[in-house]
Design an enzyme around this catalytic site. Structure first.
Site, PDB file in Angstrom:
ATOM      1  N   ASP A  15       0.875  -1.178   0.000  1.00 53.50           N
ATOM      2  CA  ASP A  15       0.000   0.000   0.000  1.00 53.50           C
ATOM      3  C   ASP A  15       0.908   1.224   0.000  1.00 53.50           C
ATOM      4  O   ASP A  15       2.126   1.126   0.204  1.00 53.50           O
ATOM      5  CB  ASP A  15      -0.867  -0.019   1.272  1.00 53.50           C
ATOM      6  CG  ASP A  15      -1.756   1.214   1.388  1.00 53.50           C
ATOM      7  OD1 ASP A  15      -2.354   1.622   0.380  1.00 53.50           O
ATOM      8  OD2 ASP A  15      -1.839   1.799   2.495  1.00 53.50           O
ATOM      9  N   SER A  16       0.304   2.383  -0.177  1.00 56.64           N
ATOM     10  CA  SER A  16       1.058   3.632  -0.104  1.00 56.64           C
ATOM     11  C   SER A  16       1.630   3.837   1.304  1.00 56.64           C
ATOM     12  O   SER A  16       2.612   4.543   1.477  1.00 56.64           O
ATOM     13  CB  SER A  16       0.141   4.795  -0.429  1.00 56.64           C
ATOM     14  OG  SER A  16      -0.961   4.785   0.463  1.00 56.64           O
ATOM     15  N   TYR A  47      -0.736   8.308  -1.991  1.00 58.88           N
ATOM     16  CA  TYR A  47      -0.814   8.051  -3.431  1.00 58.88           C
ATOM     17  C   TYR A  47      -2.027   8.777  -4.033  1.00 58.88           C
ATOM     18  O   TYR A  47      -2.044   9.064  -5.220  1.00 58.88           O
ATOM     19  CB  TYR A  47      -0.973   6.551  -3.703  1.00 58.88           C
ATOM     20  CG  TYR A  47       0.303   5.739  -3.680  1.00 58.88           C
ATOM     21  CD1 TYR A  47       1.517   6.271  -3.281  1.00 58.88           C
ATOM     22  CD2 TYR A  47       0.281   4.400  -4.090  1.00 58.88           C
ATOM     23  CE1 TYR A  47       2.673   5.501  -3.267  1.00 58.88           C
ATOM     24  CE2 TYR A  47       1.429   3.635  -4.089  1.00 58.88           C
ATOM     25  CZ  TYR A  47       2.619   4.176  -3.671  1.00 58.88           C
ATOM     26  OH  TYR A  47       3.758   3.397  -3.665  1.00 58.88           O
ATOM     27  N   GLY A  48      -3.008   9.031  -3.186  1.00 62.10           N
ATOM     28  CA  GLY A  48      -4.255   9.638  -3.678  1.00 62.10           C
ATOM     29  C   GLY A  48      -4.056  10.977  -4.365  1.00 62.10           C
ATOM     30  O   GLY A  48      -4.868  11.387  -5.196  1.00 62.10           O
ATOM     31  N   CYS A  78      -4.227  -1.260  -2.130  1.00 64.89           N
ATOM     32  CA  CYS A  78      -4.402   0.182  -2.253  1.00 64.89           C
ATOM     33  C   CYS A  78      -5.258   0.415  -3.499  1.00 64.89           C
ATOM     34  O   CYS A  78      -4.918  -0.090  -4.580  1.00 64.89           O
ATOM     35  CB  CYS A  78      -3.029   0.832  -2.411  1.00 64.89           C
ATOM     36  SG  CYS A  78      -3.079   2.582  -2.802  1.00 64.89           S
ATOM     37  N   ASN A  79      -6.339   1.137  -3.332  1.00 66.20           N
ATOM     38  CA  ASN A  79      -7.210   1.387  -4.490  1.00 66.20           C
ATOM     39  C   ASN A  79      -6.538   2.290  -5.519  1.00 66.20           C
ATOM     40  O   ASN A  79      -6.704   2.104  -6.715  1.00 66.20           O
ATOM     41  CB  ASN A  79      -8.523   2.033  -4.035  1.00 66.20           C
ATOM     42  CG  ASN A  79      -9.498   1.018  -3.505  1.00 66.20           C
ATOM     43  OD1 ASN A  79     -10.316   0.499  -4.230  1.00 66.20           O
ATOM     44  ND2 ASN A  79      -9.389   0.704  -2.225  1.00 66.20           N
ATOM     45  N   GLU A 158      -5.656   8.282   9.603  1.00 60.58           N
ATOM     46  CA  GLU A 158      -4.272   8.033  10.048  1.00 60.58           C
ATOM     47  C   GLU A 158      -3.936   8.792  11.313  1.00 60.58           C
ATOM     48  O   GLU A 158      -3.144   8.336  12.132  1.00 60.58           O
ATOM     49  CB  GLU A 158      -3.283   8.398   8.946  1.00 60.58           C
ATOM     50  CG  GLU A 158      -3.143   7.255   8.012  1.00 60.58           C
ATOM     51  CD  GLU A 158      -1.988   7.353   7.064  1.00 60.58           C
ATOM     52  OE1 GLU A 158      -1.020   8.082   7.325  1.00 60.58           O
ATOM     53  OE2 GLU A 158      -2.069   6.666   6.049  1.00 60.58           O
ATOM     54  N   CYS A 190     -11.215   2.761  -0.591  1.00 57.45           N
ATOM     55  CA  CYS A 190      -9.893   3.143  -0.109  1.00 57.45           C
ATOM     56  C   CYS A 190      -9.623   2.217   1.065  1.00 57.45           C
ATOM     57  O   CYS A 190     -10.519   1.977   1.892  1.00 57.45           O
ATOM     58  CB  CYS A 190      -9.887   4.603   0.336  1.00 57.45           C
ATOM     59  SG  CYS A 190      -8.374   5.088   1.187  1.00 57.45           S
ATOM     60  N   THR A 191      -8.407   1.706   1.143  1.00 59.79           N
ATOM     61  CA  THR A 191      -8.149   0.684   2.157  1.00 59.79           C
ATOM     62  C   THR A 191      -8.041   1.267   3.571  1.00 59.79           C
ATOM     63  O   THR A 191      -7.907   0.522   4.534  1.00 59.79           O
ATOM     64  CB  THR A 191      -6.896  -0.135   1.790  1.00 59.79           C
ATOM     65  OG1 THR A 191      -5.815   0.769   1.515  1.00 59.79           O
ATOM     66  CG2 THR A 191      -7.157  -0.981   0.573  1.00 59.79           C
ATOM     67  N   HIS A 192      -8.122   2.596   3.682  1.00 63.61           N
ATOM     68  CA  HIS A 192      -8.210   3.204   5.017  1.00 63.61           C
ATOM     69  C   HIS A 192      -9.649   3.155   5.564  1.00 63.61           C
ATOM     70  O   HIS A 192      -9.851   3.237   6.773  1.00 63.61           O
ATOM     71  CB  HIS A 192      -7.820   4.683   4.968  1.00 63.61           C
ATOM     72  CG  HIS A 192      -6.356   4.942   4.855  1.00 63.61           C
ATOM     73  ND1 HIS A 192      -5.613   4.562   3.767  1.00 63.61           N
ATOM     74  CD2 HIS A 192      -5.503   5.564   5.703  1.00 63.61           C
ATOM     75  CE1 HIS A 192      -4.356   4.942   3.949  1.00 63.61           C
ATOM     76  NE2 HIS A 192      -4.264   5.549   5.116  1.00 63.61           N
TER      77      HIS A 192
END
Ligand code: DGL
Length: 270
Positions: A15-16, A47-48, A78-79, A158, A190-192
């Site tokens: 992922d980022s 990365y977004g 990561c999308n 985060e 989004c993986t968050h």
């Protein structure tokens, strides 16, 4: 497959940053015999906000690293990277490992239902790629798909703001967008975002079906490994967690995404 894969090899997940730990965690819970080698590109997050070309460049380098670690499968957790780099990763590395992105499992799960209108919330990079609309319409041409960039959510999560007045206000502001009126389902692309799944469900009073990239992705990982007879029968190896930039704060934040603090190993691949 150009490379012989063994069932005892690890699953590489990247992922980022550390948000992709939500996916790693789901895979570990679902497949406890598997060893995970995780790479968080903390030197380049988010990365977004990056261009597709930059994300492709970073992803190629990370996958090369994970293949050098002999991973049998690469999960793009990561999308933003899945939408920008999946194709190019296959062009470069197909046949050297199995590949799973986080977009297709969500698309397949949603397309099985008979929804009329769905919403997608994601980073700017994922939204700009229009990948969800594109793929969903291929499977269900009459579906209405509205995508909304929600760039404040990943940094907010985060920083540990998930269940307070600040996060509630930001989530409410985004989800009140008229483009999400009358949706039957919302994709947390989004993986968050699994961390705010409860808040999103509460906002829609449980009347909208919510999809995130944890369990659906873990199931696809299992199916794919099973199909190639690569499920690990009994793992004795420790998981490994690498980051391209190290700060104590990244290590603290792993707790948010993984339910426990993880020791991160600094690995400057650039
Ligand atoms: N985890 C990333 C994703 O799924 C978002 C975070 C970032 O912008 O780097 O797109």
């Amino acid at each position: 497959m150009n490379r012989t894969l063994e069932n005892t090899q690890a699953i590489g997940v990247f992922d980022s940053g550390i948000g992709g730990l939500t996916v790693a965690n789901a895979i570990i819970n679902h497949l406890p015999n598997e060893q995970i080698i995780y790479f968080g590109d903390t030197a380049h997050l988010p990365y977004g906000d990056k261009s597709a070309d930059a994300i492709r460049y970073y992803s190629l380098k990370i996958v090369k690293f994970l293949l050098e670690k002999q991973c049998k499968m690469i999960v793009i957790a990561c999308n933003s990277a899945s939408s920008a780099a999946y194709k190019v990763l296959l062009d470069f590395f197909e046949g050297q490992a199995l590949f799973v992105n986080v977009v297709d499992p969500l698309v397949d799960a949603v397309a099985k239902q008979n929804y009329k209108k769905v919403g997608v919330i994601a980073t700017k990079a994922t939204t700009r790629s229009n990948i969800y609309k594109h793929k969903l319409l291929e499977l269900q041409p009459s579906l209405k798909v509205n995508s909304l960039a929600t760039p404040l959510l990943a940094p907010m999560i985060e920083e540990g703001y998930c269940n307070d007045s600040i996060s509630d206000a930001i989530i409410e502001k985004y989800l009140s967008d008229p483009s999400l009126d009358d949706i039957d389902a919302l994709l947390l692309a989004c993986t968050h975002y699994p961390l705010i799944r409860n808040n999103v469900e509460a906002f829609f009073k449980n009347k909208v079906n919510i999809y995130d990239s944890t369990d659906v992705v873990a199931k696809v990982v299992e199916e794919k490994l099973k199909h190639f007879d690569l499920l690990n029968p009994a793992n004795k190896k420790e998981h490994q967690f690498y980051v391209s930039d190290y700060t104590p704060s990244f290590e603290e934040t792993t707790q948010v995404f993984y339910n426990q603090k993880i020791a991160l190993e600094y690995c400057p691949i650039w």
